[in-house]
Design an enzyme around this catalytic site. Structure first.
Site: not given
Ligand code: SIN
Length: 533
Positions: A112, A235, A281, A342, A377
């Site tokens: 991610e 998000h 993010r 988010h 985060r």
């Molecule tokens: C996501 O699946 O993008 C969210 C994961 C997260 O917020 O840690």
């Protein structure tokens, strides 16, 4: 009055992990204002971080977390939580949680934004649901755990509230039994808040309806220190569709090759960050906000259609099916997305063992601010934080505050309802609710200015007065309690944002577009005198 050795508020990963440990040492009440299946945890898609690949290292995970946190991470906290991940994962597996594996039996690791390595353990794209279901099933087997659904914690009771001088100590709480409308007095010397975050203060959010900042608001009213509430994570990729307003398109989609494109079909992230669609993010959300404003389009798109349908439906079954249900075939077309609130990176200030500034009151998970996330985060660090800190909180209590240790037991007076009337017009509550969410979105979201924050603050002061009037004049109902907590939490976000005269991590203001590097980065702290009586 009902008395327990431990009172836990919330049924996400933090609350259930704590309750499962504590059950061997005393009676545990687990309160939840809806049903225990409903939590931010249960909605988590991406997964949970853990160093598990030989190419990866704790040092790399620590460095990525600190890099995302933009100068405000507590390094010892990051270090401890990252290194505790393998034990936390083992404990979950022992409770029956199944993470996806490769054919050779090793964990299937996702990637991610902001991660330099693959280190996200997942259960397809419904990791949170898997964790929540397994922990809940285990908790239901424990005879010492009583799950009290439809019990809405209203306010904490502390020694200061009862008028005692000296150290402020928790003695219990009041909760509304939503089924019969009665307010119950709970007594305990150990209260653990695991109430999640506050996404619902914004018009657009990926959070479930329950995320109304209840724990933050209660703790603040009781006199606990609150930190860094200006850092609300947006998000970058919430589905943009009129019928389905808060469905998340997991960052894991970009981790598996999904590319962000504009309405012209062109990739745009490379112009903002060399990490492109997988930048942290804050950077991606600000870039999308900028692109939407620049092009006048309502959204941007995530394009994963170059991967095979077979792959997409196996790896992201929930996302694929949900998009399809509103006519978007992710295997053939790009998915329209917008940023949405988010995650709350600030919260009730705690140490790494969940201890707040009120003795006996602990906060774990999104409601808390341990220093792990700093100003932003790193994706998928939060389920990990909840699991690790829940265990540490339990260990801390067993070392410092075992059941039966408190020398003096304080009596908790019953709630006095007076002659309050039933709320005859719920419309006034819904009107104020909408107004808060709209003004927070317009004035206090991704890009802020002093002027917008001032406007928000003035409106919120009026709304607070009005909500306070409802609160004293009407019988308590869940809608009113949520409204009261929303306005409190929104005010904390604005107050923190107003006092940060720089842009850092998730707090971006056009008036101070850069970090203030002339002095060390500092947390924003808020504390109010607890109201007595
Ligand atoms: C996501 O699946 O993008 C969210 C994961 C997260 O917020 O840690």
């Amino acid at each position: 009055m009902r008395e327990y050795d431990f009172i836990v508020v919330g049924t996400g990963v933090s609350g259930l992990s704590f309750a499962l440990k504590a059950a061997a040492h005393g009676r545990v009440a687990v309160l939840t204002k809806r049903s225990p299946e409903v939590s931010n945890t249960a909605w988590a898609q991406g997964g949970i971080c853990c160093v598990a690949d030989p190419q990866d290292s704790f040092e790399a995970h620590i460095a990525d977390t600190i890099d995302a946190g933009a100068g405000l991470c507590e390094e010892t906290v990051v270090n401890t939580i990252v290194r505790s991940a393998p034990a936390a994962i083992d404990a979950m597996i022992a409770q029956g949680v199944n993470f996806d594996r490769e054919p050779d039996g090793s964990f299937s690791l996702g990637k991610e934004g902001g991660h330099t390595q693959r280190r996200i353990l997942h259960a397809r794209d419904t990791t949170g649901r898997e964790i929540s279901e397994k922990l809940l099933a285990a908790a239901r087997h424990e005879k010492n755990i009583e799950i009290l659904d439809n019990h809405f914690a209203i306010d904490l009771v502390t020694t200061a509230k009862l008028g005692f001088k000296g150290e402020n100590r928790i003695v219990g709480l009041y909760a509304l039994d939503e089924v019969n409308g009665k307010i119950i007095t709970f007594r305990s010397d150990r209260v653990i808040l695991c109430t999640g975050g506050c996404g619902r203060v914004y018009l657009y959010t990926t959070n479930p309806k329950v995320a109304t900042g209840d724990g933050i608001a209660m703790a603040y009213r009781a006199g606990a220190t609150v930190a860094n509430m200006e850092f609300i994570q947006f998000h970058p990729t919430c589905l943009y569709h009129h019928e389905l307003k808060n469905f998340l398109i997991s960052e894991a989609v970009r981790g598996e090759g999904g590319i962000l494109i504009g309405r012209d079909g062109k990739e745009f992230m490379a112009a903002y960050d060399p990490r492109g669609s997988l930048a942290p993010r804050d950077i991606v959300a600000q870039a999308i906000d900028h692109e939407i404003k620049r092009t006048g389009g309502p959204c941007v798109y995530v394009d994963i259609a170059h991967r095979s349908k077979n792959y997409i439906t196996k790896r992201f079954p929930n996302i694929y099916e949900t998009c399809l249900s509103v006519g978007i075939d992710a295997a053939r077309q790009p998915i329209p997305v917008v940023p949405a609130a988010h995650y709350q990176c600030g919260g009730v200030q705690t140490d790494i063992d969940g201890a707040t500034s009120i003795a006996g009151l602990y906060a774990v998970g999104e409601v808390a601010c341990t220093g792990l996330h700093g100003a932003n985060r790193l994706a998928s660090n939060s389920l990990l934080e909840g699991a690790v800190v829940a265990t540490r909180t339990f260990e801390r209590i067993m070392t410092h505050q075992r059941p039966g240790d408190i020398a003096k037991s304080y009596n908790v007076p019953d709630w006095i309802s007076g002659d309050a009337e039933n709320v005859d017009e719920l419309v006034v509550i819904y009107h104020n609710w909408d107004e808060i969410r709209r003004l927070m979105w317009d004035y206090v979201s991704i890009a802020r200015t002093d002027k917008r924050l001032k406007r928000a603050s003035t409106r919120l002061q009026n709304l607070r007065r009005e909500v306070q009037e409802f609160y004293w004049n009407f019988k308590i109902c869940p809608e009113l309690l949520e409204l009261r907590n929303l306005v409190e939490t929104a005010s904390l976000i604005v107050e923190c944002a107003q006092s940060r005269h720089e842009s850092r991590g998730l707090h971006y203001t056009l008036d101070f577009p850069s970090p203030n590097d002339s002095m060390p980065a500092q947390d924003t702290l808020l504390v109010r005198e607890p109201v007595t009586g």
